[in-house]
Write a protein that holds these residues in place. Structure first.
Motif, PDB file in Angstrom:
ATOM      1  N   TYR A 129      12.138   3.482   8.407  1.00  0.00           N
ATOM      2  CA  TYR A 129      11.992   1.722   8.302  1.00  0.00           C
ATOM      3  C   TYR A 129      12.791   1.279   7.541  1.00  0.00           C
ATOM      4  O   TYR A 129      13.508   0.138   7.872  1.00  0.00           O
ATOM      5  N   GLN A 155      14.837  -1.636   7.728  1.00  0.00           N
ATOM      6  CA  GLN A 155      14.426  -3.416   7.236  1.00  0.00           C
ATOM      7  C   GLN A 155      15.607  -3.875   6.592  1.00  0.00           C
ATOM      8  O   GLN A 155      15.931  -4.961   6.240  1.00  0.00           O
ATOM      9  N   TYR A 179      14.364 -10.774   2.047  1.00  0.00           N
ATOM     10  CA  TYR A 179      13.636  -9.867   1.561  1.00  0.00           C
ATOM     11  C   TYR A 179      11.843 -10.470   1.528  1.00  0.00           C
ATOM     12  O   TYR A 179      11.284  -9.487   2.369  1.00  0.00           O
ATOM     13  N   GLN A 180      12.265 -11.329   1.311  1.00  0.00           N
ATOM     14  CA  GLN A 180      10.609 -11.917   1.234  1.00  0.00           C
ATOM     15  C   GLN A 180      10.838 -12.760   2.728  1.00  0.00           C
ATOM     16  O   GLN A 180       9.042 -11.870   2.909  1.00  0.00           O
ATOM     17  N   VAL A 223      11.433 -11.921   5.665  1.00  0.00           N
ATOM     18  CA  VAL A 223      11.042 -10.219   6.587  1.00  0.00           C
ATOM     19  C   VAL A 223      10.156  -9.617   6.653  1.00  0.00           C
ATOM     20  O   VAL A 223       8.903  -9.183   7.093  1.00  0.00           O
ATOM     21  N   SER A 224      10.258  -9.237   4.556  1.00  0.00           N
ATOM     22  CA  SER A 224       8.628  -8.834   4.332  1.00  0.00           C
ATOM     23  C   SER A 224       7.338  -9.481   5.291  1.00  0.00           C
ATOM     24  O   SER A 224       6.114  -8.845   5.079  1.00  0.00           O
ATOM     25  N   GLN A 225       7.184 -10.915   5.345  1.00  0.00           N
ATOM     26  CA  GLN A 225       6.328 -11.872   5.425  1.00  0.00           C
ATOM     27  C   GLN A 225       5.997 -11.638   7.483  1.00  0.00           C
ATOM     28  O   GLN A 225       5.034 -12.095   7.833  1.00  0.00           O
ATOM     29  N   GLY A 268       7.749  -1.175  -3.733  1.00  0.00           N
ATOM     30  CA  GLY A 268       7.868  -2.154  -2.182  1.00  0.00           C
ATOM     31  C   GLY A 268       9.019  -0.059  -1.388  1.00  0.00           C
ATOM     32  O   GLY A 268       9.358   0.171  -1.687  1.00  0.00           O
ATOM     33  N   GLU A 287       4.845  -4.667   4.907  1.00  0.00           N
ATOM     34  CA  GLU A 287       4.562  -4.631   3.514  1.00  0.00           C
ATOM     35  C   GLU A 287       6.028  -4.406   2.788  1.00  0.00           C
ATOM     36  O   GLU A 287       5.677  -3.840   1.899  1.00  0.00           O
ATOM     37  N   VAL A 288       7.407  -5.284   3.914  1.00  0.00           N
ATOM     38  CA  VAL A 288       8.481  -3.899   3.462  1.00  0.00           C
ATOM     39  C   VAL A 288       9.115  -3.988   1.850  1.00  0.00           C
ATOM     40  O   VAL A 288       9.169  -3.444   0.782  1.00  0.00           O
ATOM     41  N   CYS A 289       8.394  -5.959   1.115  1.00  0.00           N
ATOM     42  CA  CYS A 289       8.511  -5.540  -0.282  1.00  0.00           C
ATOM     43  C   CYS A 289       7.282  -5.686  -1.149  1.00  0.00           C
ATOM     44  O   CYS A 289       8.200  -6.120  -2.321  1.00  0.00           O
ATOM     45  N   THR A 291       4.172  -6.149  -1.629  1.00  0.00           N
ATOM     46  CA  THR A 291       3.544  -7.075  -1.466  1.00  0.00           C
ATOM     47  C   THR A 291       3.092  -8.277  -0.179  1.00  0.00           C
ATOM     48  O   THR A 291       4.411  -8.744   0.004  1.00  0.00           O
TER      49      THR A 291
END
Lengths: 336, 336, 336, 336
Positions: A259, A263, A282-283, A285-287, B101, B211-213, B215
């Motif tokens: 993972y 990522q 990063y943000q 891709v996180s969402q 994270g 939820e890679v970061c 949050t």
């Protein structure tokens, strides 16, 4: 159009990435028509053909190739666009296999328990209807599942003079076992050796996420691949692209490292494509990112990180090679 | 229709599953209208509100509850049907957080490297348009993403007299952080203590896979839940059901164990529902199953195993409670 | 000398850290004489007493306590010096246990294989000769092993209002199952709640590294502990000290994270004690450090990081409390 | 006595196990005198020689060999007895290396944090005094540590036509980085290819447990090995034997799998040697076994499982080859 056809003799099948001379040379821009044998070498043909009896380790998971791509050098990226993947027979097969799979102890997750029963399931392949048909071995349960052909194993020769069993996925590709590797997808691999030396195998009529019992609906395939080369572009781990998404792969153990790799690559790739600062990417891709599971049963596990291209703005990965190969593939299909 | 509304005072928020007295008693069949605060307790309201400055550990990830379900005893199963999940504000927030994270060292994956920058992103919530709006902190990149509200944290009091931080997912539920926990879904939890003592929190306007970061797009929520109880039915790990699928969860480290738990539960559940012999169910799930990723950042990681109900034949999980609660929820929405 | 004796009634045994009122209050400087029951609550007394039949989950691994240490507040460190650990009976016991242990599938490393046989081994404890005697259950193999008494489970109430099963090791201590926790050792725990609320249990006559089958040579113990408090000194994870070494613990999954936590703590602790710059301390520990394995079978795994005190120069951990408690313990033993 | 000496030219060094022709042929019973270069190829000679500048990937961790053992065939076991291991220079070296080591993110445990500083430490090797001398790079801290020479990397050509980087430990051996591989020890490897094709490298003057920073006290070595062959005896994973113990190795990720492999092999080996029924052997190893940590920094992690021979009764592993090679080695040393 430069079309090359190749159907390997049994003795030409390869069981490693690396360590083998090429079977053919192809130029970038070639459309390659291939036959690939199933992961059992075609030897499991009925429910009484137990793999441990009819197959011989390490002669499992044969691949067709390797192919030498003219002009490919370390530091380049190989692009393989899957034009079509079609089951070669009207049957396919799946099995449990002693100490292989996610819900059994294995040679590394070693326990003192006896192995699960080795069992074979034969599937009907109904290409016309677009389904495979599952028959329970105990009782009369039958179910149809959508046909969704893919290749479990695609890769190039690894770097550092390594040769790896085809069953192992890693930075060179290999047995990633991702349902995302279907027709319409372009796969990218960093070139490690002169000629790239790519090979393809392990066709699946379809596969659940993670290939939990260790095998998919395994089938020989007639597959068409359009080949191209992007000079001077590095690709640290295999990447995929379809019309709507970019995808990064990672293969490692434990699964969280697969993972993390995927990522991490998607975040840094997105940052490079869009100009977004690293934490901003990063943000994003996180969402907006997805995480399709490849395999959780092989010698390394595989996960993908996937982002809709909508979020890339005007950026085009690899200078648009996906669209060009897709067009070439459509032209081929129209002319076929 | 038995409708109960509850909006917690700040001092009523809970930070554990277990170890707390109930805030309300509810009877099976109740429709519960709840307000849940965001994971930062509503304290991060602008890009300068760094969580490490405005929040105080362990007062993070508050949940609304616990609720005592009348008649619930160990050995029963609690059913929570999510009728609606609606963002309570027109903004939401996401952050990086020191040593939290998937793409950073953490307190357990400990390294000697300094933490990543702590950074806050404010999102616009446009419920009318059905989107959230992301603004990069560096540069002028803006993107809209579909609104897809869910709850990251749902669970009951754990067994064995434990009390667990709300941030931890385990067999009692908790912070599973699965995008599958959206409106229209029924969640099932094995009851460990009298009254079940369930609680809900950690609303997300949407979330990427894993939820890679650390949050998601965090938001306070107005949520409606229909509550029911299935007497004498055990549920080893939280399960979900929507109109088309059954789902099992697993939460553990390493990530492959979360995969193993969830797939094991789906295989044995499918076997029990359909009468398929165990290895036949294993084969079915292997080819037809999906594996949505929950979180890969919490104190335990979470994965789901998911199967289309088409493969269950005439079998109906938990005697049809999902359909009944769904109908109840629709009646509630119509009458609201 | 302030000596307190305490022998719990069965109903006084505790099965969690946290969530329980204290059984006694003790002042720093107290010498505490304790009785601890074995991990089976003393119910497995012969080879036919299968734990799954005679024990009731979650009433396993009882601890004696908790004890309220006067003056202890969050931010302090509790010091427990083990003066003596003596088997209370002339027999001890070990077992396999369904789906528990390192060489079996478990509830988290879930497989479809059947569990291993549940089997009980009774050991003779010969304190005079300093050995325990193993008898194979099949055949007449007998072996004597050195008696090396230790406690598998020691800890304080966790922070964040948690209560944890005694079987789980984490930052509060718990079931670390380290053979290093023998007489002559001082154990340090960060205080999370007023009074610290420490408890002790799970005596082992001896244990292999990792407790591979899931249980050690389990025994009730008569144990003497000298208690002290270091005000204003934090301890992130349990630490041990003997005459020649300092040790850090880490408990987590996967096992490399237990290793990382313990080594990280040892590196930063060594840096703080010696004034060595961080990477210089990393290098020192890399070449001079040891890594004793605690458990590889519990809900978290435990490893230790250990450094000979020779490398600390003149530095004395925790202001010399180990030497003071050791002297107190010797005085106690002389006067007994 | 059949003595062969071999000192490789730089161009003769090998960077893989497998995929290379032998440098020499040796008969069973040969005493082999070898020179091995350090893991940096001897290029890091001062604190300003950063490995990333003076070394070129993948030309790291060179081994001396491979050697073709006459008569060795798949299914046999190769025995290598380490007669002596002596540092070849009066200095040795250790470094941090970007994204390599246990307390840093790596290419698989990928994070977005920057790498740790790359730093070199030079050690004095004082063979007369039996110590190495560590000098902190910041400040004037100096410490002497016992010299305890070992080889980090020993192995044979892998099976299945693979070639693996020397940095990877697996069933063929490789970079296990175990301090147990010192003089006086016999190492056993299952033969995968004709001639076995063993190679040796990566000498360490000493090493902490786990090689936490990624490198040990690295040194070129003059090493003497006595070679023998056990026909028809399989060895699934490398095993070691010294005068007092038998040891099994396991190399995998996550670390618990390395533990499982090694303990599983020790249990089944002990059962085979003693005739103890399998669970009785499991119990014996659980209480009497040790678990020395090899590496927790390489591409696979390595652990050992170790049992005192006292528990084997009259059983003699591999028909006594350790004692015979040890006698041969002593004779060699006396005659030298």
């Amino acid at each position: 159009m430069n079309v090359v056809s190749y159907r390997p003799e049994p003795a030409e099948l390869s069981y490693t990435f690396g360590g083998r001379p090429p079977v053919r040379r192809v130029a970038p821009g070639t459309v390659l028509e291939l036959y690939t044998e199933d992961c059992f070498g075609g030897r499991v043909r009925g429910v009484d053909d137990l793999p441990s009896a009819v197959c011989e380790f390490p002669y499992l998971n044969p691949v067709t190739g390797p192919f030498f791509v003219e002009g490919a050098e370390p530091g380049d990226t190989l692009a393989l666009h899957f034009v079509s993947i079609e089951p070669a027979r009207d049957w396919a097969v799946s099995t449990t296999f002693p100490h292989f799979g996610a819900l059994t102890s294995t040679h590394t997750t070693a326990t003192l328990q006896p192995p699960l029963e080795e069992r074979v399931w034969m599937y009907d392949v109904d290409a016309g209807k677009g389904v495979v048909r599952y028959h329970a071995r105990r009782g009369d349960y039958v179910a149809e599942m959508p046909l969704d052909p893919m290749h479990g194993t695609v890769g190039v020769a690894p770097g550092a003079s390594e040769a790896r069993m085809t069953i192992t996925p890693d930075a060179h590709g290999g047995n990633m076992d991702s349902p995302e590797l279907r027709a319409g997808v372009t796969a990218y691999f960093g070139v490690n050796v002169e000629g790239a030396l790519f090979a393809i195998g392990d066709g699946h009529c379809r596969q659940g996420h993670g290939e939990v019992c260790g095998t998919a609906v395994e089938a020989a395939m007639n597959t068409v691949v359009a080949v191209d080369l992007i000079k001077g572009a590095g690709t640290p781990w295999p990447r995929f692209e379809d019309d709507g998404h970019i995808m990064s792969t990672g293969s490692a153990r434990p699964l969280e490292d697969a993972y993390r790799i995927s990522q991490h690559d998607l975040v840094t790739w997105t940052s490079a494509l869009t100009g977004l600062e690293l934490l901003d990417a990063y943000q994003l891709v996180s969402q907006a990112g997805q995480a399709p599971v490849g395999n959780v049963c092989d010698t390394n596990y595989t996960m993908l990180a996937k982002l809709p291209k909508d979020y890339l703005g005007a950026a085009v990965p690899y200078d648009g090679v996906h669209a060009r190969l897709r067009a070439l593939g459509e032209r081929y299909l129209n002319e076929r």
